[in-house]
Write a protein that holds these residues in place. Structure first.
Motif, short mmCIF file in Angstrom:
data_model
loop_
_atom_site.label_atom_id
_atom_site.label_comp_id
_atom_site.label_asym_id
_atom_site.label_seq_id
_atom_site.Cartn_x
_atom_site.Cartn_y
_atom_site.Cartn_z
N PRO A 119 -1.22 10.62 6.21
CA PRO A 119 -1.89 10.55 4.92
C PRO A 119 -3.37 10.87 4.92
N GLY A 120 -3.96 11.16 6.11
CA GLY A 120 -5.41 11.35 6.13
C GLY A 120 -6.09 10.00 6.02
N ARG A 121 -7.01 9.85 5.09
CA ARG A 121 -7.72 8.59 4.95
C ARG A 121 -6.94 7.68 4.00
N ALA A 122 -6.30 6.67 4.55
CA ALA A 122 -5.53 5.73 3.75
C ALA A 122 -5.81 4.32 4.23
N ARG A 123 -5.72 3.39 3.30
CA ARG A 123 -5.83 1.97 3.62
C ARG A 123 -4.57 1.28 3.14
N PHE A 124 -4.25 0.17 3.80
CA PHE A 124 -3.12 -0.64 3.39
C PHE A 124 -3.59 -2.07 3.17
N GLY A 125 -2.91 -2.76 2.28
CA GLY A 125 -3.19 -4.16 2.03
C GLY A 125 -1.89 -4.94 2.00
N LEU A 126 -1.83 -6.05 2.71
CA LEU A 126 -0.64 -6.89 2.75
C LEU A 126 -0.97 -8.23 2.10
N VAL A 127 -0.12 -8.66 1.20
CA VAL A 127 -0.37 -9.89 0.44
C VAL A 127 0.90 -10.72 0.42
N HIS A 128 0.75 -12.03 0.34
CA HIS A 128 1.92 -12.90 0.35
C HIS A 128 1.65 -14.16 -0.46
N VAL A 129 2.74 -14.82 -0.87
CA VAL A 129 2.66 -16.12 -1.53
C VAL A 129 3.38 -17.13 -0.64
N GLY A 130 2.61 -17.84 0.18
CA GLY A 130 3.21 -18.85 1.05
C GLY A 130 4.20 -18.31 2.05
#
Length: 341
Positions: free
Chosen positions: A282-293
């Motif tokens: 993807p070239g310049r990409a960021r990822f974010g991981l989120v959760h609820v408990g």
């Protein structure tokens, strides 16, 4: 110039360089790079000169809301202001993220405690944030929770009309959680590069068209109760062991992307969809991981993202803020991605 300060298990590094990405890459090889920024010192000097005030440090300041789930170290490193949404519990009004932490709220949910009602920030909260940020910046870019999901955008607009002396450019992220947070982060980085507010807003809007968040929930009960996904009420067709995969359209409306049975299959489905949308390089990409408990859900997802996209890919992780957790329910988790090229 190089300054290194140790605080507990954290090293804070300040240096002057013409190749910041090389420095970031080197530091990633030493440990976890929690937060980083690269500021254009010439742009800082120009802002001070134009304003005639020593308190103005940057051309553009950036503000987001608490539903961005942007980790505190990242927000602080880039000077990103955060305006809290509201929680009402038993008649008491609490500031999302400020008066109750995500982790504490998740524990209450797991114990089947009473859930609050939620609402957008008041215009007054935005006015306060605008005036504070304007002491250090010539103008502001405000990246907020999608207008299809919340009245936050309307509050931000109303506040801007109350402070006409402050130049405010508001961007509807069409997103939530770390999708919004990473767009705000990118806005801050562009500000550090010296871009003006209009150019930053245009770039954030362009990037959003190539970005998204995909998430799954243990049950649709909370989302249906919130009124945001009524059209999915019968979508699972009675197969209660099926888990939905949902995401957001560019305008912020919720879209069903698929469904699968079992945690491993849901994880693979989400990651396959992410890879299909952005490609394996993807070239310049960021990822974010989120959760609820459900922090245990994130470790295998992060490992698989690094396997597919490279060990140095940037991944932010965060527990979902109480306002979002209220609508998603315990056990929800998701992957946000932002493609910047």
């Amino acid at each position: 110039e190089l300054i290194v300060i140790r605080t507990g298990q954290v090293l804070k590094v300040h240096l002057h360089t013409d190749q910041p990405e090389d420095a970031f890459s080197y530091l990633r090889g030493l440990g976890t790079l929690v937060a980083h920024k690269a500021e254009d010192m010439h742009a800082q000097h120009d802002a001070v000169r134009r304003s005639g005030s020593s308190t103005v440090r940057r051309r553009v300041g950036v503000i987001t809301d608490s539903a961005s789930d942007l980790p505190d170290p990242v927000a602080k490193a880039h000077g990103i202001g955060i305006v809290p949404l509201q929680l009402v519990v038993g008649g008491e009004s609490l500031r999302d993220r400020f008066d109750v932490s995500a982790e504490e709220f998740h524990r209450r949910m797991a114990a089947a405690g009473p859930l609050p009602t939620t609402s957008q920030p008041t215009p007054g909260s935005f006015v306060e944030a605008y005036r504070s940020a304007a002491t250090e910046a010539e103008s502001l870019v405000v990246v907020v929770l999608g207008s299809r999901l919340s009245g936050t955008y309307a509050s931000a607009e109303a506040a801007a009309r109350l402070v006409p002396e402050v130049g405010v450019r508001i961007v509807d992220s069409g997103g939530a959680s770390l999708l919004t947070g990473m767009l705000a982060l990118r806005a801050a980085e562009l500000a550090e590069d010296g871009l003006d507010a209009d150019r930053i807003a245009e770039e954030v809007i362009r990037i959003r068209k190539r970005s998204n968040i995909l998430f799954t929930v243990r049950t649709l009960e909370r989302l249906i109760a919130s009124g945001r996904v009524n059209r999915f009420a019968g979508w699972l067709g009675g197969f209660l062991d099926l888990k939905p995969v949902l995401g957001l359209e560019v305008d912020g409306s919720v879209k069903a992307y698929g469904k699968a049975r079992g945690g491993e299959r849901v994880r693979k489905l989400i990651l396959d969809m992410v890879e299909k949308e952005i490609g394996s390089a993807p070239g310049r990409a960021r990822f974010g991981l989120v959760h609820v408990g459900a922090p245990e859900e994130l470790e295998p997802v992060e490992a698989e993202l690094r396997r597919r996209f490279g060990s140095d890919v940037e991944i932010l992780t965060s527990p979902a803020t109480p306002v979002l957790a209220t609508h998603l329910g315990i056990g929800a988790w998701g992957v946000a991605y932002v493609v910047e090229d």
